[in-house]
Design an enzyme around this catalytic site. Structure first.
Site, mmCIF file in Angstrom:
data_model
loop_
_atom_site.group_PDB
_atom_site.id
_atom_site.type_symbol
_atom_site.label_atom_id
_atom_site.label_comp_id
_atom_site.label_asym_id
_atom_site.label_seq_id
_atom_site.Cartn_x
_atom_site.Cartn_y
_atom_site.Cartn_z
ATOM 1 C CB ALA B 691 -0.921 0.008 1.217
ATOM 2 N N GLY B 693 0.213 5.804 0.332
ATOM 3 C CA GLY B 693 -0.768 6.849 0.636
ATOM 4 C C GLY B 693 -1.388 7.364 -0.641
ATOM 5 C CD GLU B 696 -2.280 14.601 1.787
ATOM 6 O OE1 GLU B 696 -2.891 13.925 2.611
ATOM 7 O OE2 GLU B 696 -2.162 15.815 1.873
#
Lengths: 170, 738
Positions: B691, B693, B696
C-alpha cells in the site's frame, strides 16, 4: 443583531416522522434548531446556517427544504420527514442501502440531506435521468466524494427497490 | 499486479461506518448534548487590523441565562504566542476577542451582541502583491528587515526569506536553447469541509483533568498540544475524536478547544461551542496565497536544464507559504535556485489543506510545462514523459525516488483518456498535468485483540478521516485469514491507545496499515504456536485460512480459530498482537490527470467535461475508497482552478466579501465532470501488501490540467487562479486586440 425579548415563547405542534410533538419554541427558532436542539433529531445536520449547503435538508409535505431557513412556527400543520423517519429501526430505505453499496459515503455529514433530496426526486419521478439527479442534489454540497458515487447510487435505486419489493419512494 | 492469493485486501467493501452515517446515527461533535451543558457565543473582530482598546461585558453578563464571559486575560499564558483569543492587536477579520457562555442554545448570540468592544482600526492589507508595494501598511513594524540574495532590502511585509541552490543555475541557463519566464498567482482556498469546527469540554477539579470532545484528525496530537498550552500533563487532557464531517487537514490542530476548556474550568459546567461556517472560514483557511516567478531553461529536445524561482507566499499574518521542494514538480532538473519570501497579510492563518503548499506550486510548474511544450512544439504528454524523474533521481530536493509506478501512471493517463487520439472541437480542449506527493508513515501503532470466540478488535489511535479504518480491518483480516466481518475497529480516546501521529499527509493506510500488519502477524504467530501444541504438529506446516488453522501436510489436522482462541485465552491468557513503527522510508505518490473542457468565449464560462486520473496507488487495499478519494480530490481541484477564492474589499479596510457558501463557490453536482480513475498498482516496499498513501496526490494536478485545457480550447493562457469567466473574457479581448 437580533435582540431577544425574554419569555416570549409559543406552543406549537410539529408532526415529525409521523409523530406529533407539542413544544414551546421561540418565534425566531428555525425548524433546524427545533429538530436538533429540542427534539434531539440530530441526523439533520447544520453546515452553513444560510441555506447554501443543503446539509439540513428535510422533507416538508414531501418537498426538500433547507430547515435552517424555515421558522419552526411556520412548519406547524405540515408533515416533516427527517433522515430518522425514512428507515425502519433495522431496515434501511433502499436509497440508504444504495448509498452504502455504491461507496457513496465518506465523511457522511452531507449524506442525510442528500438522501432526502434524492427521496423527494424519486417520489415524484421513480426513474430519473442522470441530469435530473444532478439537478435534484445541486443544492446539497458534498466536499468528499466528487458526487460520482452518489449519482451512481441514486441511479441504482429503482433496481434495488424493485428487488427488495419496496417502492423507491416507500 | 495484485497477488491472486489475497482474499480481503483489494475488495470493494463498504465503509464500516457507512450504515450509521446514512441513517443519521453517527455522532458528530455538534450532535453531543449532555446534561447541564452551556453553549458559547463568540465576539469576533469586525476589522481586518485593529487594536483592542476596551472590552466591556457587563451588559452581556446581565442577560438572563448568561453564566460567564472570557477574554484573552482568562487564557493560559502560553496562548499569547499564537492566540486563540486576541489579546491586544487583531490581524484579521473574524478573530475571536471574547466568548460568552449561556444556559441555552439561543442566548449566546444575543449575549455576544451585547459585549461592547472599542477598537482602534489600523490600516490593513490583504492582497499579497499589494502587501509588497512600498506604500503598503506594514503589519509588523518591529519585524527584522529582510534582504534578498543580492543584499537588497525587501518591502516591509516580507517577514522571512530563504534561498536554496542545487547544481549550477548559470551554467544550466547557458546550455539552454530556450528560456521561459512566467509569473503565476494562486489565491486563498478553504478546505470546504461542510461540518464547521466545534468542541465540548468538561473539567474535573478533583483530578484537575479536562475531557474534550472534538472534530479532529488526531486526538493524540490534540492532547499533546492542549496539555502543552495549559502547562499540564498529557494525561490531564483526554481528547475524544468524534465522527468528523470532513477536514482535509483543516482539523489537524486545535483551534477553538481552549475556549471550551477555559470556560469549563471557570464555570464548572460542560461547555459546547460550534462555529458557524462564516466564523469558521474567517478564523482559518486552507491554501496559502502565492506569487511564483519562474524562469526555466530548456534544450531543443525539451529537456529541462535549469530553473530559477522566487516564491512570494502568504499564509496569513505570520507570512509563510510555498514549499520549495515542489518547485521541480515530478521532473528532473539538475540546476535549481529558489528564493522563498514569507509575506504578512491581514488574512486568516493557514491550517493544513490536502497536500499543503503543493497544488499552489504545481500550478506554476505544470502550467509552464505546457507553455514550454507549445512553444518548442513537443506534445505536452511527451515532454512530461521525457523529464519525469526516474528511480534514484532527486525528487524532493535532496531525497531520491525509490521504485515507483510513476512512469506507468503517466502512460496510463494518456492511454485511458485517449490522449494520443484526442479530437478537438471548436472551443474544446485537452490538458494534462502531474502531481507528486511525499507520503510518509509517521509514528504508528496498533493492537489486534482476539476475543474468546475468535472475533477480533483492532485498537488504533489513528482517526479515520478517509475510510482508513475499513482498510485497516481488511489488512488485519487478510493476515489472520478471517472474515473481515469479524473485525471491529475501535478508535479509543487519547488515553486508551499509544500516541500515534495525526491522520494527515496520506500516511494512515501506509503507516498505520504497516503497524496493523505487524500486529496481526504477531497475533497470528501466537495462534500458530497454540495450534501446533493443540494439534501436535510443527508450526511451520500450519496455515491460517477461512477461519481455521490447518496443517498443509495433513489437512484433516485442523482447528477452528474460535475454538483455538477460547482454549488459548484460558490457558495462556488473553490474545493480543502488537505492532509499531517509528517511521518508514517515504513512498511517494504521483497522480496524472487529463482534463477535457469546453469554453464559451462569449461568457467565459468553462465546462469541465471529463477528468481522467491515473495514479500510482501502490496496492489499493479498498479500490472503492481509493476511487472515492480521487473523485473528491478532483472536485476540490476543480474548485481551486475555477471558482474558489477569498475576495477582499479595498484597502485600508480589506473586509472579506465572501465568507458564506453562497458567495464562496464550491463545485456542486452540476459542476462535476465525468471522472475515470485508473489505479496503477506498483507495490511499495514497506506498506502493508504494497500500500501507498493515496489521498493527497489527486488534488494537485487538477487546476493546472484545466488551465492547460483552456489554452488548448481558446488559445489564451491564464496564469492567475481561479480562472474566472472575467479573466477569460478579458484575455480573449486582449488577444483579439480589443
Amino acid at each position: 443583531m437580533q435582540r431577544r425579548k425574554a419569555g416570549i415563547t409559543k406552543e406549537i405542534t410539529l408532526e415529525v416522522n409521523g409523530e406529533k410533538h407539542q413544544i414551546e419554541v421561540e418565534p425566531r427558532e428555525t425548524l433546524l434548531q427545533v429538530l436538533r436542539d429540542r427534539l434531539l433529531l440530530t441526523g439533520t445536520k447544520e453546515g452553513c446556517g444560510t441555506g447554501d449547503c443543503g446539509a439540513c435538508t428535510v422533507l416538508v409535505d414531501g418537498k426538500p427544504v433547507t430547515s435552517c431557513l424555515v421558522l419552526a412556527v411556520s412548519a406547524e400543520g405540515k408533515q416533516i420527514v427527517t433522515i430518522e423517519g425514512i428507515s425502519d429501526n433495522e431496515r434501511l430505505h433502499p436509497i440508504q442501502q444504495s448509498f452504502i453499496d455504491h461507496g457513496a459515503i465518506q465523511c457522511g455529514f452531507c449524506i442525510p440531506g442528500i438522501v432526502l433530496s434524492a427521496k423527494a426526486l424519486l417520489d415524484r419521478n421513480p426513474k430519473p435521468s442522470e441530469t435530473q439527479i444532478r439537478e435534484a442534489i445541486a443544492g446539497n454540497l458534498c466536499r468528499c466524494t466528487g458526487y460520482k458515487k452518489i449519482i451512481e447510487a441514486i441511479m441504482a435505486v429503482p433496481k434495488i427497490a424493485s428487488q427488495s419489493g419496496r417502492g423507491a419512494g416507500r | 499486479m495484485r497477488r491472486k492469493s489475497l482474499s480481503t485486501v483489494g475488495q470493494r467493501l463498504p465503509r464500516l461506518d457507512a450504515a450509521d452515517k446514512v441513517a443519521g446515527r453517527a455522532c458528530y461533535v455538534a450532535d453531543l448534548s449532555l446534561p447541564g451543558m452551556l453553549h458559547v457565543g463568540l465576539v469576533c473582530c469586525p476589522h481586518a487590523h485593529a487594536r483592542i482598546k476596551r472590552i466591556d461585558g457587563s451588559r452581556a453578563l446581565k442577560l438572563p441565562g448568561v453564566v460567564a464571559m472570557i477574554t484573552a486575560d482568562d487564557m493560559p499564558p502560553a496562548d499569547r504566542a499564537d492566540p486563540t483569543i486576541a489579546a491586544d492587536e487583531v490581524f484579521y477579520e473574524g478573530k475571536i476577542v471574547a466568548a460568552v457562555a449561556a444556559r441555552d442554545h439561543l442566548t449566546p448570540q444575543d449575549a455576544a451582541g451585547l459585549v461592547e468592544v472599542d477598537y482602534e482600526p489600523l490600516p490593513a492589507v490583504a492582497d499579497l502583491t499589494e502587501a509588497l508595494q512600498p506604500e503598503a501598511p506594514v503589519i509588523h513594524p518591529d519585524r527584522e528587515v529582510q534582504k534578498d540574495s543580492s543584499g537588497r532590502e525587501l518591502p516591509g511585509n516580507v517577514v522571512s526569506s530563504s534561498r536554496v541552490v542545487k547544481g549550477d543555475v548559470k551554467k544550466g541557463f547557458a546550455a539552454s536553447d530556450f528560456i521561459f519566464e512566467d509569473v503565476f498567482r494562486t489565491r486563498i482556498q478553504h478546505q470546504g469541509y461542510i461540518e464547521p469546527r466545534g468542541a465540548v469540554a468538561e473539567y474535573d477539579p478533583m483530578t484537575e483533568t479536562y475531557t474534550v470532545w472534538t472534530s479532529t484528525a488526531g486526538h493524540h496530537c490534540a492532547a499533546e498540544d492542549l496539555s502543552a498550552l495549559f502547562g499540564i500533563s498529557v494525561n490531564q487532557v483526554k481528547v475524544i475524536a468524534m465522527t468528523g464531517g470532513g477536514g482535509f487537514g483543516g482539523k489537524n490542530r486545535y483551534l477553538i478547544e481552549p475556549i471550551c476548556m477555559v470556560l469549563a474550568r471557570k464555570t464548572g459546567r460542560l461547555v459546547k461551542l460550534v462555529l458557524t461556517h462564516e466564523q469558521d472560514s474567517m478564523l482559518s483557511r486552507g491554501r496559502s496565497e502565492l506569487m511564483v516567478e519562474m524562469k526555466t531553461g530548456v534544450s531543443k529536445d525539451g529537456t529541462l536544464l535549469a530553473r530559477k524561482a522566487r516564491i512570494f507566499g502568504s499564509s496569513g499574518p505570520g507570512g509563510g507559504g510555498g514549499n520549495y521542494s515542489m518547485i521541480t514538480g515530478p521532473y528532473r532538473i539538475d540546476n535549481v535556485e529558489v528564493e522563498v519570501f514569507g509575506i504578512a497579510t491581514d488574512t486568516p492563518p493557514c491550517q493544513a489543506f490536502r497536500a499543503p503548499g503543493t497544488p499552489e506550486i504545481h500550478f506554476a510548474v505544470e502550467s509552464q510545462m505546457d507553455i514550454i511544450a507549445r512553444r518548442i512544439g513537443v506534445d505536452p504528454y511527451e515532454i512530461r514523459l521525457k523529464n519525469l524523474v526516474k528511480k534514484g533521481d532527486f525528487v524532493f530536493w535532496s531525497r531520491t525516488l525509490p521504485k515507483t509506478g510513476w512512469r506507468k501512471a503517466l502512460r496510463e493517463a494518456a492511454e485511458t483518456s485517449g490522449w494520443k487520439t484526442r479530437k478537438k472541437r471548436r472551443n474544446h480542449g485537452w490538458g494534462i498535468a502531474c502531481g507528486k506527493w511525499t507520503c510518509y508513515a509517521g509514528r504508528s501503532h496498533a493492537t489486534v485483540v482476539m476475543k474468546t470466540d475468535g472475533s477480533v478488535t483492532l485498537l488504533t489511535g489513528a482517526v479515520d478521516v478517509s475510510g482508513s479504518h475499513t482498510s485497516l480491518a481488511q489488512i488485519a483480516a487478510e493476515v489472520l485469514g478471517i472474515d473481515v466481518g469479524t473485525v471491529t475497529v475501535v478508535l479509543g480516546d487519547s488515553q486508551s491507545t499509544p500516541p500515534v501521529h495525526v491522520s494527515a499527509g496520506s500516511r494512515t493506510v501506509y503507516g498505520e496499515g504497516a503497524a496493523v500488519k505487524i500486529a496481526a502477524e504477531d497475533l497470528k504467530a501466537q495462534l500458530l504456536e497454540g495450534a501446533a501444541r493443540e494439534l501436535g504438529v510443527d508450526k511451520s506446516e500450519l496455515e491460517s485460512a477461512n477461519g481455521e488453522i490447518r496443517s498443509r501436510r495433513s489437512p484433516q489436522k485442523a482447528i477452528g480459530i474460535s475454538e483455538l482462541a477460547r482454549n488459548m485465552t484460558f490457558e495462556t491468557g488473553p490474545l493480543a498482537g502488537r505492532g509499531h513503527i517509528g517511521d518508514l522510508p517515504m513512498a511517494p505518490g504521483l497522480a496524472v490527470q487529463v482534463a477535457e473542457v469546453e469554453v464559451d468565449p462569449e461568457t467565459g464560462a468553462v465546462n469541465v467535461l471529463r477528468v481522467t486520473c491515473a495514479q500510482d496507488v501502490g496496492v489499493a487495499i479498498n479500490p472503492s475508497t481509493v476511487e472515492g478519494q480521487i473523485e473528491g480530490a478532483i472536485l476540490q481541484g476543480l474548485g481551486y482552478g475555477l471558482t474558489e477564492e477569498y475576495v477582499y474589499g479595498d484597502q485600508p479596510e480589506c473586509r472579506l466579501l465572501n465568507p458564506t457558501l453562497l458567495d464562496y463557490r464550491m463545485p456542486t453536482a452540476l459542476d462535476a465532470p465525468e471522472i475515470t480513475s485508473a489505479l496503477v498498482e506498483a507495490p511499495t516496499e514497506h506498506g502493508a501488501f504494497g500500500a501507498r498513501g493515496i489521498g493527497e496526490p489527486p488534488v494537485i494536478p487538477t487546476a493546472p490540467a484545466i488551465a492547460n485545457a483552456i489554452e488548448d480550447a481558446i488559445g489564451v493562457r491564464i496564469k492567475d487562479l481561479p480562472i474566472t469567466p472575467e479573466k477569460i473574457v478579458k484575455a480573449l479581448r486582449e488577444k483579439q486586440g480589443g
